[in-house]
Motif scaffolding. Structure first.
Motif, PDB file in Angstrom:
ATOM      1  N   SER A 172       0.851  -1.192   0.000  1.00 56.55           N
ATOM      2  CA  SER A 172       0.000   0.000   0.000  1.00 56.55           C
ATOM      3  C   SER A 172       0.884   1.238   0.000  1.00 56.55           C
ATOM      4  O   SER A 172       1.994   1.224   0.528  1.00 56.55           O
ATOM      5  N   SER A 173       0.380   2.287  -0.632  1.00 59.24           N
ATOM      6  CA  SER A 173       1.156   3.510  -0.860  1.00 59.24           C
ATOM      7  C   SER A 173       0.346   4.715  -0.422  1.00 59.24           C
ATOM      8  O   SER A 173      -0.871   4.725  -0.567  1.00 59.24           O
ATOM      9  N   ARG A 174       1.033   5.701   0.080  1.00 59.63           N
ATOM     10  CA  ARG A 174       0.424   6.980   0.435  1.00 59.63           C
ATOM     11  C   ARG A 174       1.487   8.054   0.337  1.00 59.63           C
ATOM     12  O   ARG A 174       2.684   7.756   0.351  1.00 59.63           O
ATOM     13  N   ILE A 175       1.047   9.331   0.272  1.00 59.71           N
ATOM     14  CA  ILE A 175       1.995  10.446   0.200  1.00 59.71           C
ATOM     15  C   ILE A 175       2.420  10.868   1.606  1.00 59.71           C
ATOM     16  O   ILE A 175       1.587  10.995   2.497  1.00 59.71           O
ATOM     17  N   LEU A 176       3.735  11.046   1.779  1.00 60.88           N
ATOM     18  CA  LEU A 176       4.276  11.617   3.015  1.00 60.88           C
ATOM     19  C   LEU A 176       5.157  12.803   2.641  1.00 60.88           C
ATOM     20  O   LEU A 176       5.489  12.993   1.472  1.00 60.88           O
ATOM     21  N   LEU A 177       5.552  13.574   3.660  1.00 64.01           N
ATOM     22  CA  LEU A 177       6.457  14.694   3.405  1.00 64.01           C
ATOM     23  C   LEU A 177       7.805  14.414   4.058  1.00 64.01           C
ATOM     24  O   LEU A 177       7.860  14.040   5.240  1.00 64.01           O
ATOM     25  N   LEU A 178       8.869  14.597   3.277  1.00 66.83           N
ATOM     26  CA  LEU A 178      10.221  14.419   3.809  1.00 66.83           C
ATOM     27  C   LEU A 178      10.535  15.587   4.730  1.00 66.83           C
ATOM     28  O   LEU A 178      10.367  16.749   4.356  1.00 66.83           O
ATOM     29  N   LYS A 179      10.991  15.278   5.934  1.00 67.25           N
ATOM     30  CA  LYS A 179      11.293  16.351   6.875  1.00 67.25           C
ATOM     31  C   LYS A 179      12.787  16.582   7.036  1.00 67.25           C
ATOM     32  O   LYS A 179      13.207  17.644   7.472  1.00 67.25           O
ATOM     33  N   GLU A 180      13.596  15.582   6.703  1.00 67.96           N
ATOM     34  CA  GLU A 180      15.042  15.753   6.825  1.00 67.96           C
ATOM     35  C   GLU A 180      15.728  14.638   6.055  1.00 67.96           C
ATOM     36  O   GLU A 180      15.172  13.548   5.896  1.00 67.96           O
ATOM     37  N   VAL A 181      16.919  14.934   5.561  1.00 72.98           N
ATOM     38  CA  VAL A 181      17.750  13.864   5.006  1.00 72.98           C
ATOM     39  C   VAL A 181      19.183  14.104   5.464  1.00 72.98           C
ATOM     40  O   VAL A 181      19.661  15.243   5.483  1.00 72.98           O
ATOM     41  N   ASP A 182      19.850  13.062   5.920  1.00 70.95           N
ATOM     42  CA  ASP A 182      21.284  13.154   6.196  1.00 70.95           C
ATOM     43  C   ASP A 182      21.915  11.872   5.667  1.00 70.95           C
ATOM     44  O   ASP A 182      21.232  11.068   5.021  1.00 70.95           O
ATOM     45  N   ASN A 183      23.180  11.676   5.919  1.00 65.16           N
ATOM     46  CA  ASN A 183      23.824  10.523   5.289  1.00 65.16           C
ATOM     47  C   ASN A 183      23.421   9.189   5.912  1.00 65.16           C
ATOM     48  O   ASN A 183      23.819   8.122   5.451  1.00 65.16           O
ATOM     49  N   ASN A 184      22.589   9.246   6.939  1.00 60.47           N
ATOM     50  CA  ASN A 184      22.036   8.036   7.528  1.00 60.47           C
ATOM     51  C   ASN A 184      20.742   7.622   6.831  1.00 60.47           C
ATOM     52  O   ASN A 184      20.472   6.434   6.655  1.00 60.47           O
ATOM     53  N   GLY A 185      19.951   8.613   6.434  1.00 59.23           N
ATOM     54  CA  GLY A 185      18.698   8.244   5.793  1.00 59.23           C
ATOM     55  C   GLY A 185      17.702   9.373   5.635  1.00 59.23           C
ATOM     56  O   GLY A 185      18.042  10.544   5.764  1.00 59.23           O
ATOM     57  N   PHE A 186      16.454   8.974   5.367  1.00 58.62           N
ATOM     58  CA  PHE A 186      15.341   9.877   5.061  1.00 58.62           C
ATOM     59  C   PHE A 186      14.351   9.854   6.232  1.00 58.62           C
ATOM     60  O   PHE A 186      13.898   8.781   6.632  1.00 58.62           O
ATOM     61  N   TYR A 187      13.999  11.033   6.742  1.00 57.54           N
ATOM     62  CA  TYR A 187      13.194  11.143   7.955  1.00 57.54           C
ATOM     63  C   TYR A 187      11.790  11.669   7.659  1.00 57.54           C
ATOM     64  O   TYR A 187      11.626  12.619   6.888  1.00 57.54           O
ATOM     65  N   PHE A 188      10.813  11.058   8.312  1.00 59.49           N
ATOM     66  CA  PHE A 188       9.430  11.509   8.163  1.00 59.49           C
ATOM     67  C   PHE A 188       8.672  11.106   9.426  1.00 59.49           C
ATOM     68  O   PHE A 188       9.173  10.339  10.248  1.00 59.49           O
ATOM     69  N   PHE A 189       7.440  11.604   9.566  1.00 57.75           N
ATOM     70  CA  PHE A 189       6.690  11.427  10.808  1.00 57.75           C
ATOM     71  C   PHE A 189       5.322  10.826  10.523  1.00 57.75           C
ATOM     72  O   PHE A 189       4.780  10.968   9.429  1.00 57.75           O
ATOM     73  N   SER A 190       4.781  10.158  11.540  1.00 62.36           N
ATOM     74  CA  SER A 190       3.504   9.449  11.353  1.00 62.36           C
ATOM     75  C   SER A 190       2.899   9.105  12.704  1.00 62.36           C
ATOM     76  O   SER A 190       3.581   9.128  13.731  1.00 62.36           O
ATOM     77  N   ASN A 191       1.648   8.729  12.662  1.00 65.43           N
ATOM     78  CA  ASN A 191       1.024   8.073  13.797  1.00 65.43           C
ATOM     79  C   ASN A 191       1.607   6.651  13.869  1.00 65.43           C
ATOM     80  O   ASN A 191       1.723   5.985  12.841  1.00 65.43           O
ATOM     81  N   TYR A 192       1.998   6.196  15.067  1.00 66.76           N
ATOM     82  CA  TYR A 192       2.611   4.869  15.220  1.00 66.76           C
ATOM     83  C   TYR A 192       1.571   3.742  15.292  1.00 66.76           C
ATOM     84  O   TYR A 192       1.923   2.584  15.532  1.00 66.76           O
ATOM     85  N   GLU A 193       0.286   4.098  15.150  1.00 64.14           N
ATOM     86  CA  GLU A 193      -0.751   3.052  15.151  1.00 64.14           C
ATOM     87  C   GLU A 193      -1.510   3.010  13.831  1.00 64.14           C
ATOM     88  O   GLU A 193      -2.565   2.396  13.715  1.00 64.14           O
TER      89      GLU A 193
END
Lengths: 211, 211
Positions: free
Chosen positions: A59-80
């Motif tokens: 399944s796919s949905r749109i998210l917004l990238l909040k940060e990127v560094d050399n470790n990876g791509f960061y974003f936020f969500s409800n954990y449930e």
């Protein structure tokens, strides 16, 4: 009734050539993202985020990238949410950026993990109050009766929680890429595709794919 | 170096209300697609197409919708590409349309099958000659040495195949939806989400989800 769109066809003329690809995929990503921003893309940080159950139902949905560094791509969500449940049983996910104005895609696959509560707190604090409130009161992806349910919870929350602290069920994720693909449209459908794969020695192996 | 995009934030103001949702998800889809076209969206028929291996490793790429009828969503591909291989072992896939200008997403999950060779022929014939040629000569998703490999194959193909007939390794697919979600951005992140699920009696059950 059938509708067909066989006449909608963009001839990708913007980028005739792509000979200058960076050896570090994170640098290449930042360069293309900046280019998309400069070209006036609406929501340049929006990406399609695809999870799959362990049985392989995607399944796919749109998210917004909040940060990127050399470790990876960061974003936020409800954990449930649905995506959170998918990630619990299968942490491998796919990110897809598509910037129509610059005629480019970036495809990324990697493992997703939760970020630290402190880092989630830091981001939660700088969100607009209305967004904070929505994260607190909305049981993401669950069936609700109507909009009034949300409005009512908002009012109640405002009465008791003036600080609007981050709830434990909301926070950040980081996707650590195992592979990238950089796709650039070219005339006559002879698009450019460069694939980067992480080697066991943590180097990036780059190859060209047929379009 | 870390880059953060925490200040890039669209406040979805365009659609304050969504009370008028159609009972047939295909009609709702066509209505929203037309709205995206009318709003001047670049590549309005572009969608993220996500497959997964049977072990649940997802991958996503952009495809173009070529037709929709009450049976499903039609698109074309090389039948030996990565996505084709994923579909062979796991035919359940996800479609995601995102129209930033109208602040809407449509999420669809369903089973994918190949369309008839005749229908693939019909579409192949109306493609521009350069696109036909690329489909014939490009071993999609396989590693290639360089661009010259493609150019050389193009030249050779033109010498021997003046008609440019559809090769057996290129053709159409149809995704038949089992579920739809219609998402519309709203102020304060209190977005509208309507989920349609197919019942055993082939009706559509509609419910509202929390944003």
């Amino acid at each position: 009734m059938s509708i067909n769109f066989q006449n909608i066809r963009t001839e990708f003329e913007r980028n005739k050539d792509l000979t200058n690809i960076k050896t570090d995929p994170f640098s290449q990503f930042k360069y293309w993202l900046q280019d998309a921003i400069d070209a006036g893309t609406i929501d340049p940080t929006a990406f399609s985020f695809s999870t799959a159950t362990k049985d392989g139902i995607p399944s796919s949905r749109i998210l917004l990238l909040k940060e990127v560094d050399n470790n990876g791509f960061y974003f936020f969500s409800n954990y449930e949410s649905k995506k959170a449940k998918d990630l619990e049983e299968n942490p491998i996910a796919a990110i897809l950026f598509f910037w129509a104005r610059t005629e480019r895609q970036v495809r990324i696959v990697g493992k997703v993990s939760k970020i630290s509560p402190n880092k989630s707190d830091d981001y939660f604090k700088i969100r607009p109050k209305d967004s904070q409130l929505s994260s607190i009161i909305s049981p993401q992806s669950q069936v609700i009766e109507n909009r009034e349910f949300l409005e009512k919870r908002k009012e109640e929350e405002l009465k008791t929680n003036n600080e609007l602290t981050r709830p434990s069920y909301w926070g950040g994720y980081c996707l650590q890429p195992q592979s990238f693909e950089f796709w650039q449209g070219a005339p006559g459908r002879l698009h450019y595709r460069y694939k980067y794969e992480k080697t066991p020695g943590n180097e990036w192996n780059i190859c060209m794919l047929a379009p």
